[in-house]
Design a protein around this motif. Structure first.
Motif, PDB file in Angstrom:
ATOM      1  N   ARG A  34       0.847  -1.184   0.000  1.00 16.34           N
ATOM      2  CA  ARG A  34       0.000   0.000   0.000  1.00 16.34           C
ATOM      3  C   ARG A  34       0.886   1.239   0.000  1.00 16.34           C
ATOM      4  O   ARG A  34       1.670   1.437   0.944  1.00 16.34           O
ATOM      5  N   PRO A  35       0.790   2.087  -1.011  1.00 12.36           N
ATOM      6  CA  PRO A  35       1.592   3.318  -1.011  1.00 12.36           C
ATOM      7  C   PRO A  35       1.331   4.157   0.231  1.00 12.36           C
ATOM      8  O   PRO A  35       0.215   4.181   0.773  1.00 12.36           O
ATOM      9  N   GLY A  67      13.602   6.479   1.364  1.00 11.62           N
ATOM     10  CA  GLY A  67      13.975   6.873   0.008  1.00 11.62           C
ATOM     11  C   GLY A  67      12.771   7.083  -0.888  1.00 11.62           C
ATOM     12  O   GLY A  67      11.773   7.703  -0.502  1.00 11.62           O
ATOM     13  N   ASN A  68      12.860   6.521  -2.114  1.00 11.14           N
ATOM     14  CA  ASN A  68      11.782   6.707  -3.091  1.00 11.14           C
ATOM     15  C   ASN A  68      10.695   5.645  -2.979  1.00 11.14           C
ATOM     16  O   ASN A  68       9.870   5.511  -3.877  1.00 11.14           O
ATOM     17  N   ALA A  69      10.675   4.909  -1.854  1.00 15.70           N
ATOM     18  CA  ALA A  69       9.619   3.911  -1.645  1.00 15.70           C
ATOM     19  C   ALA A  69       8.336   4.542  -1.127  1.00 15.70           C
ATOM     20  O   ALA A  69       7.304   3.876  -1.063  1.00 15.70           O
ATOM     21  N   VAL A  70       8.382   5.820  -0.729  1.00 12.14           N
ATOM     22  CA  VAL A  70       7.210   6.521  -0.216  1.00 12.14           C
ATOM     23  C   VAL A  70       7.154   7.903  -0.855  1.00 12.14           C
ATOM     24  O   VAL A  70       8.121   8.373  -1.464  1.00 12.14           O
ATOM     25  N   LEU A  71       6.009   8.557  -0.706  1.00 11.05           N
ATOM     26  CA  LEU A  71       5.884   9.972  -1.048  1.00 11.05           C
ATOM     27  C   LEU A  71       5.995  10.773   0.241  1.00 11.05           C
ATOM     28  O   LEU A  71       5.475  10.372   1.281  1.00 11.05           O
ATOM     29  N   ARG A  72       6.648  11.931   0.183  1.00  7.47           N
ATOM     30  CA  ARG A  72       6.795  12.782   1.358  1.00  7.47           C
ATOM     31  C   ARG A  72       6.404  14.215   1.011  1.00  7.47           C
ATOM     32  O   ARG A  72       6.706  14.704  -0.073  1.00  7.47           O
ATOM     33  N   LEU A 126      -1.734  10.550  -6.695  1.00  7.10           N
ATOM     34  CA  LEU A 126      -1.578   9.105  -6.580  1.00  7.10           C
ATOM     35  C   LEU A 126      -2.870   8.373  -6.917  1.00  7.10           C
ATOM     36  O   LEU A 126      -2.855   7.326  -7.591  1.00  7.10           O
ATOM     37  N   LEU A 127      -4.006   8.906  -6.489  1.00  7.60           N
ATOM     38  CA  LEU A 127      -5.279   8.258  -6.776  1.00  7.60           C
ATOM     39  C   LEU A 127      -5.625   8.302  -8.256  1.00  7.60           C
ATOM     40  O   LEU A 127      -6.406   7.477  -8.746  1.00  7.60           O
ATOM     41  N   ASP A 128      -5.023   9.235  -8.965  1.00  7.36           N
ATOM     42  CA  ASP A 128      -5.337   9.410 -10.383  1.00  7.36           C
ATOM     43  C   ASP A 128      -4.390   8.641 -11.295  1.00  7.36           C
ATOM     44  O   ASP A 128      -4.630   8.560 -12.507  1.00  7.36           O
TER      45      ASP A 128
END
Length: 381
Positions: free
Chosen positions: A306-307, A320-325, A341-343
């Motif tokens: 799950r993002p 790192g780039n595994a998540v959005l911040r 992200l939903l789009d």
């Protein structure tokens, strides 16, 4: 919220070089089968990960319905009187007094204690309470920045992130190591993207800086941009909080922001089912203090595929780039990321894969067991 974990191979053989099993006291502020918390969760993970160690730990008496007793083969539960398992002053007092007795019967003490306002006094009494045994002190949460300078290290200090290690080293807190928490991967398998209306989940505590308000404001930003979703806030309380009043205040805030499909829950028995049904996890607190340095729901969501959208706090840089911040406390930017992200389903898939890979690489049980087993051997050699 945690299922019992099968002992990993690394832990099964790591401590078997000695003819007698190493005896370790798990020093916590309350019983391991009591209320959930970061310290109890980490101690339970160590207990399950190193079955060749003979652990002594605190157990709740009388045992009532709730958290299951830890699964420790050949260990020794020590009962302490507790009405509901919450580590209040009576439980902590019993743990300190009982720990002082049992520390002298063990080879090593492994403490799981937050550096709170009473910790400086406890640290000065360490020789009297714990004797000359080597001590590992795992710090589950981020302390008030003023406290480490007023305290003394109990022994080798273990923290969950590099940012926390830098903070304690700057405070001259002695030997500080980093061992990230673990997630039992077999109990949190990666799942495909849920179908239907997306569910956006926030999981955290009732606290002024917990991030729930920012999550609501960010969801309103995404909804205003045209995103359609359901928002669920899973809220856990701390002792002494007015949880009912906090829930009502969050509902009122959501309504005022124009959000219609919002649910505010309390403690969730089946967190795995809730996270599996979610599309995105939001965790945007302005700061983290007192609770887990790396909150467990973040790892659970990443393991499930799950993002996750996080505040841009130092302890989250390791993902790192595994998540959005987004900037801490910036609801507008957080909401823009949620809408984006939903789009974009392809971006969702990429982040889901990266999140699972990051958990497998850094937060797996084998690595966790091997690091603690090596530290035990080092201190006992």
């Amino acid at each position: 919220m945690r299922a019992a974990t099968a002992p990993p191979t690394a832990g099964r053989t790591a401590m078997s070089t000695k003819p007698d099993r190493t005896r370790v006291l798990l020093l916590t502020g309350g019983p391991l089968d009591g209320a959930d918390g970061a310290a109890v969760g980490l101690a339970s993970d160590v207990l399950a990960a190193l079955p060749d160690v003979e652990f002594t730990w605190f157990s709740r008496w009388p045992h009532r319905r709730g958290r299951r007793p830890p699964d420790a083969r050949g260990g020794h539960p020590v009962r302490i009187l507790s009405r509901d398992g919450t580590p209040r002053v009576p439980e902590r007092t019993q743990a300190v007094l009982s720990g002082a007795v049992h520390a002298r019967r063990c080879d090593l003490v492994h403490a799981f204690l937050t550096i709170g306002r009473t910790f400086p006094a406890f640290s000065r009494l360490r020789p009297l309470l714990l004797g000359g045994r080597p001590v590992v002190h795992t710090v589950p949460g981020r302390p008030d920045p003023r406290l480490p300078a007023r305290a003394r290290p109990l022994g080798t200090t273990v923290v969950l992130s590099e940012s926390m290690a830098r903070r304690l080293r700057a405070a001259r807190f002695g030997d500080v190591r980093v061992i990230p928490p673990m997630i039992p991967l077999e109990h949190w398998p990666s799942r495909p993207r849920p179908r239907g209306l997306p569910l956006v989940l926030y999981a955290g505590h009732h606290a002024p800086q917990g991030g729930a308000e920012t999550a609501i404001d960010a969801a309103a930003e995404a909804a205003a941009a045209g995103s359609r979703f359901r928002l669920v806030l899973a809220m856990r309380g701390l002792p002494g909080q007015d949880q009912h009043g906090s829930k009502e205040a969050l509902r009122e805030r959501a309504v005022a922001q124009g959000l219609e499909d919002v649910e505010v829950r309390g403690y969730v028995d089946d967190m795995r089912a809730l996270i599996t049904s979610a599309h995105v996890l939001l965790f945007p607190p302005p700061t983290i203090g007192g609770v887990a340095d790396i909150p467990l729901p973040v790892l659970q969501a990443l393991a499930t595929g799950r993002p996750v959208i996080l505040s841009d706090l130092p302890q989250f840089a390791d993902f790192g780039n595994a998540v959005l911040r987004a900037p801490a406390g910036d609801a507008r930017r957080t909401g823009q990321q949620l809408a984006w992200l939903l789009d974009r389903l392809r971006s969702w898939d990429v982040l889901a894969e990266r999140g699972r890979a990051a958990v497998e690489e850094r937060f797996g049980p084998e690595r966790f067991a091997a690091q603690y087993a090596a530290l035990y051997r080092e201190l006992l050699s």
